[in-house]
Motif scaffolding. Structure first.
Motif, short mmCIF file in Angstrom:
data_model
loop_
_atom_site.label_atom_id
_atom_site.label_comp_id
_atom_site.label_asym_id
_atom_site.label_seq_id
_atom_site.Cartn_x
_atom_site.Cartn_y
_atom_site.Cartn_z
N TRP A 361 30.66 4.14 37.12
CA TRP A 361 30.08 5.20 37.94
C TRP A 361 29.56 6.35 37.09
O TRP A 361 28.41 6.78 37.23
CB TRP A 361 31.11 5.72 38.94
CG TRP A 361 30.70 6.94 39.70
CD1 TRP A 361 31.17 8.21 39.53
CD2 TRP A 361 29.74 7.02 40.77
NE1 TRP A 361 30.57 9.08 40.42
CE2 TRP A 361 29.69 8.38 41.19
CE3 TRP A 361 28.93 6.09 41.40
CZ2 TRP A 361 28.85 8.81 42.22
CZ3 TRP A 361 28.09 6.52 42.43
CH2 TRP A 361 28.05 7.87 42.82
N PHE A 362 30.37 6.85 36.17
CA PHE A 362 30.00 8.06 35.45
C PHE A 362 28.97 7.82 34.36
O PHE A 362 28.41 8.78 33.83
CB PHE A 362 31.25 8.74 34.88
CG PHE A 362 32.03 9.48 35.92
CD1 PHE A 362 31.50 10.60 36.54
CD2 PHE A 362 33.28 9.04 36.31
CE1 PHE A 362 32.21 11.28 37.52
CE2 PHE A 362 34.00 9.71 37.29
CZ PHE A 362 33.46 10.84 37.89
N TYR A 363 28.68 6.57 34.02
CA TYR A 363 27.57 6.34 33.11
C TYR A 363 26.25 6.72 33.77
O TYR A 363 25.33 7.19 33.11
CB TYR A 363 27.52 4.87 32.66
CG TYR A 363 26.29 4.55 31.84
CD1 TYR A 363 26.10 5.12 30.59
CD2 TYR A 363 25.30 3.70 32.34
CE1 TYR A 363 24.96 4.85 29.84
CE2 TYR A 363 24.16 3.42 31.59
CZ TYR A 363 24.00 4.00 30.34
OH TYR A 363 22.87 3.74 29.60
N GLU A 364 26.18 6.55 35.09
CA GLU A 364 24.90 6.77 35.76
C GLU A 364 24.97 7.81 36.87
O GLU A 364 23.97 8.03 37.56
CB GLU A 364 24.37 5.45 36.32
CG GLU A 364 25.24 4.85 37.41
CD GLU A 364 24.72 3.52 37.92
OE1 GLU A 364 24.07 2.80 37.13
OE2 GLU A 364 24.97 3.19 39.09
N ALA A 365 26.10 8.48 37.06
CA ALA A 365 26.21 9.42 38.18
C ALA A 365 27.16 10.55 37.82
O ALA A 365 27.85 10.52 36.80
CB ALA A 365 26.69 8.69 39.44
N VAL A 366 27.19 11.56 38.69
CA VAL A 366 28.09 12.70 38.50
C VAL A 366 28.84 12.97 39.80
O VAL A 366 28.33 12.70 40.89
CB VAL A 366 27.32 13.98 38.08
CG1 VAL A 366 26.80 13.86 36.67
CG2 VAL A 366 26.17 14.28 39.04
N GLY A 367 30.05 13.50 39.66
CA GLY A 367 30.86 13.84 40.82
C GLY A 367 31.41 12.62 41.51
O GLY A 367 30.72 11.61 41.66
N ALA A 368 32.66 12.70 41.92
CA ALA A 368 33.28 11.58 42.63
C ALA A 368 34.39 12.12 43.51
O ALA A 368 35.22 12.91 43.06
CB ALA A 368 33.84 10.55 41.66
N GLY A 369 34.39 11.69 44.75
CA GLY A 369 35.42 12.12 45.68
C GLY A 369 35.49 11.20 46.87
O GLY A 369 34.63 10.32 47.06
N ALA A 370 36.51 11.39 47.70
CA ALA A 370 36.72 10.52 48.85
C ALA A 370 35.54 10.52 49.80
O ALA A 370 35.22 9.49 50.41
CB ALA A 370 38.00 10.94 49.57
#
Length: 502
Positions: A361-370
């Protein structure tokens, strides 16, 4: 006739020697019983053994079991050990390096102040962010808590967002509307906390991110006016919120390549506390010159290893994102759409212990949450990603494709399909400045209510409004977003076909 015990042992011994020989190894030579008139064959004590491996030839003073590696082989093994560790450290550190690069881009690139809200509205400004959407306005800010606690206000309606730490992990209980008092690691809560929801950050640097989701311009304006961030020390007379508009200025918050990647990581190591879960990664990086409390001055050997590992590590990350091999990562078996974020909304903190899923996920995106990986209907958004077409080939900017979006998409708000360049993982760069199409737009529909989205170098006649331009010589990938998904998304009864070459 049944073989004797001695004959059986002889056969097994011969088979074992053959197996070792096939593996490039030689079985230890034992003294043979001398028969009258025969010489005993022995192995010379100074005879070395070479073994071919995936990292090249390894040389030992005797056979592998009874010998030590030669000096040259020892150097090779240490180099390989540190290289492998650096590749894994690349995958591990992606969330933090991405955060640090983003913060650096906002403060040093755009010129925003500590704790200032920045408006990312234009497509040019959005290109500074990994896989930004091209539809809803972004309002975000970075803050360093070393100067003291910070007050953050998330409005009661019209905003989706939250507060995260420097590893992009959402600070628990900050995704709901409220007035938060955020403390740095080790900071004590002030005596006067009436009216505040007190939250502790695991890191000194934090991030407030919000997307305005209300389609009514006046309501969106009202929600924005209530989005606040200011020092707790100024609580009695909060400063007027001056939102910094990034405009169309070119800037980059994208993670760097080469040695600069490790420089960003060193900044994180020096600034932030070491999490217990990360102790072994810090131990692995020390032989490469990355150590808390010590200057990062890699020598020639370390620089060579880190430079190679930045390239191979990113290659691993690219494969790990574009060709996921996780259980349950596919939306439906009849197409190549994956769940972009493999986070369990019922246990979001567990995601940070999943090295490969987190890196994908973090290779291509930012922020993560439910709220970004929902398991049931509610105020959330869901993401599917595609990298290959119906034939299983990589999506290519020199080819033309059609994506047929079926009618009755499972959304309460809207859906969008957005294209990204593989090289930057940011909005696709084309002369037309078009990177997405969404159900908010005036798209041409088919008779059954489906919508054909065309992606390619040339616009198809009659479907110009449904076209996203691509550029030859580059691959691209797509995100399909569901804003407030409904039941047909969760039970996967709504199909989303592949991109198909036309």
């Amino acid at each position: 006739m049944k073989p004797s015990r001695r004959e059986t042992i002889a056969v097994l011994a011969g088979a074992g020697s053959a197996a070792l020989s096939a593996a490039g190894m030689t079985a230890p030579t034992h003294a043979q019983e001398a028969k009258p008139g025969e010489r005993v064959a022995t192995k010379s004590s100074d005879e070395t053994q070479n073994i071919e491996t995936r990292i090249g030839r390894l040389e030992f003073t005797h056979d592998f079991a009874n010998g030590y590696p030669t000096d040259a082989t020892i150097d090779k093994l240490y180099d390989e050990r540190d290289f492998q560790r650096a590749c894994q450290a690349y995958l591990w550190s992606l969330p933090a390096v991405s955060f640090a690069s983003w913060q650096r881009g906002v403060t040093k690139g755009l010129g925003a102040k500590n704790g200032q809200i920045v408006a990312i509205l234009s497509i040019e400004a959005r290109r500074g962010i990994l896989t930004a959407n091209a539809t809803t306005p972004y309002y975000l800010g970075f803050a360093d808590l070393s100067t003291g606690p910070l007050v953050m206000v998330i409005p009661p309606r019209g905003v989706q967002g939250g507060i995260s730490d420097a590893w992009q992990q959402t600070i628990p209980g900050t995704e709901s509307p409220g007035t938060y008092l955020v403390l740095a690691p080790g900071q004590k809560a002030p005596d006067d906390v009436v009216g505040y929801t007190v939250r502790n950050s695991a890191t000194l640097n934090i991030f407030l991110g919000a997307r305005l989701t209300d389609t009514d311009p006046e309501k969106a304006k009202e929600a924005l006016a209530n989005l606040r961030m200011y020092p707790y020390a100024q609580r009695d007379n909060p400063p007027k919120m001056e939102i910094f508009d990034a405009g169309t200025k070119a800037w980059s918050g994208l993670p760097p390549r080469g040695m600069e990647y490790w420089q960003r990581l060193d900044e994180v190591i020096q600034a932030e506390p070491i999490e217990p879960r990360d102790i072994f990664f810090h131990a692995m990086l020390r032989p490469l010159g990355l150590e808390k409390g010590e200057p990062f001055r890699p020598d020639t050997r370390q620089t060579k290893i880190l430079t190679d590992a930045a390239l191979v590590g990113e290659a691993m990350a690219k494969a790990n994102s574009a060709d996921r091999r996780f259980k349950g990562d596919t939306y439906r078996s009849d197409a190549h759409w994956d769940f972009a974020l493999l986070l369990d909304a019922d246990d979001p903190d567990g995601f940070w212990n999943l090295l490969d899923e987190r890196a994908s996920w973090f290779y291509e995106a930012v922020g993560a949450g439910a709220a970004m990986a929902p398991k049931r209907p509610g105020p959330s958004s869901a993401y599917l990603s595609a990298y290959k077409d119906r034939a299983g080939e990589w999506l290519d900017g020199g080819r033309s494709y059609r994506l047929r979006v079926p009618p009755n998409a499972p959304i309460k708000l809207f859906w969008s399909v957005t294209l990204y360049d593989v090289g930057t993982r940011a909005l696709i760069l084309n002369q037309q400045n078009i990177a997405d199409r969404s159900s908010r737009m005036d798209l041409r529909k088919n008779g059954d209510g489906s919508v054909d989205i065309y992606c390619g170098p040339k616009a198809p006649a009659g479907f110009e409004k449904n076209w996203i331009p691509t550029v030859a010589g580059k691959n691209w990938f797509a995100y399909f977003r569901f804003y407030q998904p409904t039941e047909a998304y969760f039970d996967r009864s709504w199909p989303l076909p592949d991109f198909e070459q036309v």
